[in-house]
Design an enzyme around this catalytic site. Structure first.
Site, short mmCIF file in Angstrom:
data_model
loop_
_atom_site.label_atom_id
_atom_site.label_comp_id
_atom_site.label_asym_id
_atom_site.label_seq_id
_atom_site.Cartn_x
_atom_site.Cartn_y
_atom_site.Cartn_z
N GLU A 67 0.83 -1.21 0.00
CA GLU A 67 0.00 0.00 0.00
C GLU A 67 0.86 1.26 0.00
O GLU A 67 0.55 2.23 -0.70
CB GLU A 67 -0.94 -0.01 1.20
CG GLU A 67 -2.04 1.00 1.15
CD GLU A 67 -3.05 0.77 0.03
OE1 GLU A 67 -3.24 1.70 -0.79
OE2 GLU A 67 -3.64 -0.31 -0.03
N GLU A 74 1.41 6.52 -7.02
CA GLU A 74 0.33 7.49 -7.28
C GLU A 74 0.83 8.92 -7.12
O GLU A 74 0.55 9.77 -7.97
CB GLU A 74 -0.84 7.24 -6.33
CG GLU A 74 -1.62 5.97 -6.63
CD GLU A 74 -2.74 5.73 -5.65
OE1 GLU A 74 -2.96 6.57 -4.73
OE2 GLU A 74 -3.43 4.71 -5.79
#
Length: 123
Positions: A67, A74
């Site tokens: 994650e 991102e």
């Protein structure tokens, strides 16, 4: 203090700031932490074995690491361009796929650990 230890302190500060930023900005990371809290409580209640704890810790670490890496991809993609870019999109999709694979793996580990533990508890 020497420059080596100062550099290590700065590295830890940066890493802790990264964890803080991921917690604040990523709902999915907070969901994973919530699930991990439930898993820890269940593991304590069911008195899972030391080997089971090792499996749970490794699986959880895998998911949380995935994650964090997904978030880094991102952020970098968004920093590179605000316009649609198919390569940035593919990178983000690949990073998200890594989180999915890690999460499925962790779920399987959870089933392997907790199904026998629940059966022992019920008997």
């Amino acid at each position: 203090m020497n420059s080596f230890s100062e550099g290590r302190k700065a590295s830890f500060r940066n890493a802790l700031r990264g964890i803080y930023n991921v917690i604040l900005s990523q709902v999915n990371f907070r969901i994973h932490l919530s699930i991990l809290s439930i898993v820890i409580i269940a593991g304590l209640a069911l008195r899972i074995t030391l080997n089971d704890w090792v499996a749970i810790i490794l699986a959880a670490g895998l998911v949380l690491t995935a994650e964090c890496l997904n978030t880094a991809v991102e952020f970098l993609g968004d920093a590179c361009t605000k316009d649609f870019n198919p390569f940035v999109g593919k990178a983000k999709d690949a990073a998200a796929a890594g989180v999915l694979i890690a999460s499925i793996t962790a779920a399987v580990v959870g089933l392997i650990v907790f199904i026998p533990a629940l059966l022992r508890f019920m008997n």
